[in-house]
Design a protein around this motif. Sequence first.
Motif, PDB file in Angstrom:
ATOM      1  N   LYS A  63     -57.784   6.016  47.329  1.00 53.55           N
ATOM      2  CA  LYS A  63     -58.211   4.935  46.467  1.00 53.55           C
ATOM      3  C   LYS A  63     -57.167   3.898  46.429  1.00 53.55           C
ATOM      4  N   MET A  64     -55.787   4.573  46.470  1.00 58.09           N
ATOM      5  CA  MET A  64     -54.391   3.759  46.190  1.00 58.09           C
ATOM      6  C   MET A  64     -53.509   4.195  47.352  1.00 58.09           C
ATOM      7  N   PHE A  65     -53.088   2.970  48.144  1.00 59.94           N
ATOM      8  CA  PHE A  65     -52.329   3.140  49.050  1.00 59.94           C
ATOM      9  C   PHE A  65     -50.779   2.622  48.795  1.00 59.94           C
ATOM     10  N   ASP A  66     -49.916   3.242  49.563  1.00 62.56           N
ATOM     11  CA  ASP A  66     -48.476   2.983  49.175  1.00 62.56           C
ATOM     12  C   ASP A  66     -48.380   1.495  50.096  1.00 62.56           C
ATOM     13  N   ALA A  67     -48.111   0.557  49.088  1.00 62.31           N
ATOM     14  CA  ALA A  67     -48.404  -0.970  49.892  1.00 62.31           C
ATOM     15  C   ALA A  67     -46.992  -1.292  50.679  1.00 62.31           C
TER      16      ALA A  67
ATOM     17  N   ALA B 100     -63.661  -1.629  46.364  1.00 63.66           N
ATOM     18  CA  ALA B 100     -62.428  -2.048  47.576  1.00 63.66           C
ATOM     19  C   ALA B 100     -61.230  -2.748  46.784  1.00 63.66           C
ATOM     20  N   GLN B 101     -61.318  -2.872  45.586  1.00 61.21           N
ATOM     21  CA  GLN B 101     -60.350  -3.757  44.947  1.00 61.21           C
ATOM     22  C   GLN B 101     -58.821  -3.059  45.172  1.00 61.21           C
ATOM     23  N   LYS B 102     -58.907  -1.775  44.824  1.00 59.56           N
ATOM     24  CA  LYS B 102     -57.326  -1.117  45.031  1.00 59.56           C
ATOM     25  C   LYS B 102     -57.038  -1.041  46.263  1.00 59.56           C
ATOM     26  N   GLN B 103     -58.117  -0.752  47.149  1.00 58.67           N
ATOM     27  CA  GLN B 103     -57.574  -0.811  48.723  1.00 58.67           C
ATOM     28  C   GLN B 103     -57.076  -2.136  49.337  1.00 58.67           C
ATOM     29  N   LEU B 104     -58.113  -3.030  48.957  1.00 56.13           N
ATOM     30  CA  LEU B 104     -57.689  -4.553  49.530  1.00 56.13           C
ATOM     31  C   LEU B 104     -56.293  -4.768  49.179  1.00 56.13           C
ATOM     32  N   ALA B 105     -55.912  -4.402  48.049  1.00 56.98           N
ATOM     33  CA  ALA B 105     -54.668  -4.800  47.399  1.00 56.98           C
ATOM     34  C   ALA B 105     -53.465  -4.037  48.023  1.00 56.98           C
ATOM     35  N   THR B 106     -53.772  -2.849  48.349  1.00 55.88           N
ATOM     36  CA  THR B 106     -52.562  -1.981  48.918  1.00 55.88           C
ATOM     37  C   THR B 106     -52.343  -1.440  50.286  1.00 55.88           C
ATOM     38  N   ALA B 107     -53.895  -1.483  50.974  1.00 54.28           N
ATOM     39  CA  ALA B 107     -53.941  -0.765  52.327  1.00 54.28           C
ATOM     40  C   ALA B 107     -53.044  -1.519  53.391  1.00 54.28           C
ATOM     41  N   SER B 108     -52.539  -0.871  54.177  1.00 46.93           N
ATOM     42  CA  SER B 108     -51.763  -1.510  55.324  1.00 46.93           C
ATOM     43  C   SER B 108     -52.791  -2.177  56.140  1.00 46.93           C
ATOM     44  N   HIS B 109     -53.865  -1.620  56.596  1.00 48.03           N
ATOM     45  CA  HIS B 109     -54.781  -2.349  57.423  1.00 48.03           C
ATOM     46  C   HIS B 109     -56.296  -1.904  56.776  1.00 48.03           C
TER      47      HIS B 109
ATOM     48  N   GLN C 228     -56.141  -8.962  57.497  1.00 42.63           N
ATOM     49  CA  GLN C 228     -54.800  -8.859  57.036  1.00 42.63           C
ATOM     50  C   GLN C 228     -54.403 -10.069  56.129  1.00 42.63           C
ATOM     51  N   ASN C 229     -55.052 -11.279  56.468  1.00 44.39           N
ATOM     52  CA  ASN C 229     -54.742 -12.056  55.416  1.00 44.39           C
ATOM     53  C   ASN C 229     -54.965 -11.992  54.070  1.00 44.39           C
ATOM     54  N   PRO C 230     -53.724 -12.214  53.202  1.00 51.02           N
ATOM     55  CA  PRO C 230     -53.912 -11.779  51.608  1.00 51.02           C
ATOM     56  C   PRO C 230     -54.839 -12.619  51.180  1.00 51.02           C
ATOM     57  N   GLU C 231     -54.992 -14.013  51.271  1.00 45.02           N
ATOM     58  CA  GLU C 231     -55.954 -14.756  50.644  1.00 45.02           C
ATOM     59  C   GLU C 231     -57.491 -14.339  50.950  1.00 45.02           C
ATOM     60  N   PHE C 232     -57.826 -13.967  52.200  1.00 44.05           N
ATOM     61  CA  PHE C 232     -58.887 -13.559  52.733  1.00 44.05           C
ATOM     62  C   PHE C 232     -59.168 -12.132  52.095  1.00 44.05           C
ATOM     63  N   ARG C 233     -58.416 -11.414  51.808  1.00 44.45           N
ATOM     64  CA  ARG C 233     -58.632  -9.729  51.223  1.00 44.45           C
ATOM     65  C   ARG C 233     -58.679 -10.233  49.844  1.00 44.45           C
ATOM     66  N   GLN C 234     -58.124 -11.488  49.081  1.00 43.84           N
ATOM     67  CA  GLN C 234     -58.429 -11.556  47.813  1.00 43.84           C
ATOM     68  C   GLN C 234     -59.975 -11.896  47.335  1.00 43.84           C
ATOM     69  N   ARG C 235     -60.273 -12.865  48.298  1.00 43.18           N
ATOM     70  CA  ARG C 235     -61.804 -13.222  48.172  1.00 43.18           C
ATOM     71  C   ARG C 235     -62.602 -12.108  48.351  1.00 43.18           C
ATOM     72  N   LEU C 236     -62.463 -11.172  49.388  1.00 44.08           N
ATOM     73  CA  LEU C 236     -63.252 -10.088  49.477  1.00 44.08           C
ATOM     74  C   LEU C 236     -62.968  -9.001  48.142  1.00 44.08           C
ATOM     75  N   SER C 237     -62.167  -9.093  47.744  1.00 43.11           N
ATOM     76  CA  SER C 237     -61.971  -8.263  46.591  1.00 43.11           C
ATOM     77  C   SER C 237     -62.651  -8.591  45.258  1.00 43.11           C
ATOM     78  N   GLU C 238     -62.944  -9.993  45.321  1.00 42.49           N
ATOM     79  CA  GLU C 238     -63.571 -10.476  44.017  1.00 42.49           C
ATOM     80  C   GLU C 238     -65.232 -10.038  43.885  1.00 42.49           C
ATOM     81  N   VAL C 239     -65.396  -9.717  45.357  1.00 43.17           N
ATOM     82  CA  VAL C 239     -67.063  -9.380  45.341  1.00 43.17           C
ATOM     83  C   VAL C 239     -67.101  -8.068  45.959  1.00 43.17           C
ATOM     84  N   SER C 240     -66.302  -7.200  45.914  1.00 40.27           N
ATOM     85  CA  SER C 240     -66.076  -5.606  46.340  1.00 40.27           C
ATOM     86  C   SER C 240     -65.382  -4.887  45.277  1.00 40.27           C
ATOM     87  N   SER C 241     -66.317  -4.577  44.265  1.00 42.91           N
ATOM     88  CA  SER C 241     -65.890  -3.637  43.265  1.00 42.91           C
ATOM     89  C   SER C 241     -65.465  -2.335  43.886  1.00 42.91           C
TER      90      SER C 241
END
Length: 225
Positions: A24-28, A77-86, A62-75
């Motif tokens: 759930k949580m990666f080492d960013a 995946a929020q922790k993974q989108l914020a911390t995953a390497s890929h 990998q784009n941070p802004e695009f990840r943020q957009r996905l995070s807002e609609v992906s309950s």
Amino acid sequence: MDVAVQTKKKEEILQAFQFRHATKMFDASRKITEEDFAFILETGRLSPSSIGFEPWKFLIVQNPEFRQRLSEVSSGAQKQLATASHFIVILARTDASYNSPYAEYMLKEIKGMPDDVFELTSAAFGKFQNNQGLLQNAKTLLDWASKQTYIALGNMMTAAAQIGIDSCPIEGYNYAEVHRILEEAGLLENGAWDVSVMAAFGYRAAEPPREKSRKSIEQITHWIE
């Protein structure tokens, strides 16, 4: 193969399955090397698919802004989108029917079938898809294609675990919203692709809170002899 070598390989593979967990949580701060991630993707590319149609595409986000957009609609995946390497969004082909231009491309261009072999093969595939009820509508065909993407996903997660890389498959997202985001970005190629599943890869921030739990082998098997 030498018995000792085979035994060692079995042990290593089972160790990888024991190691893998839905992180759930990666080492960013830790990033997967280009070489290691290419290896993971290659195991996805080489994965089997029904009638060899390979109805998948891997979007590496990998784009941070695009990840943020996905995070807002992906309950989920929020922790993974914020911390995953890929982070990958796996797409499934929407038009993988036996008589589609995509099927003709796969059989002729990728598999190199001459016209006469193509005609026979196409007819056989049409019979298969009809017998399986896959040609009822667009949804049944997409569901079939999406099933194939999970084969590639499983192989990528297992391969990652074998080299000490963590992963997490993700279905916790708002399909309509993710579809809209990808469509607006032109990533669905005018409806040729649709969202199937997501996956995060990286290195765990902490060890899992408990050991892996599974049913016994006796509970999940029934031998017909």
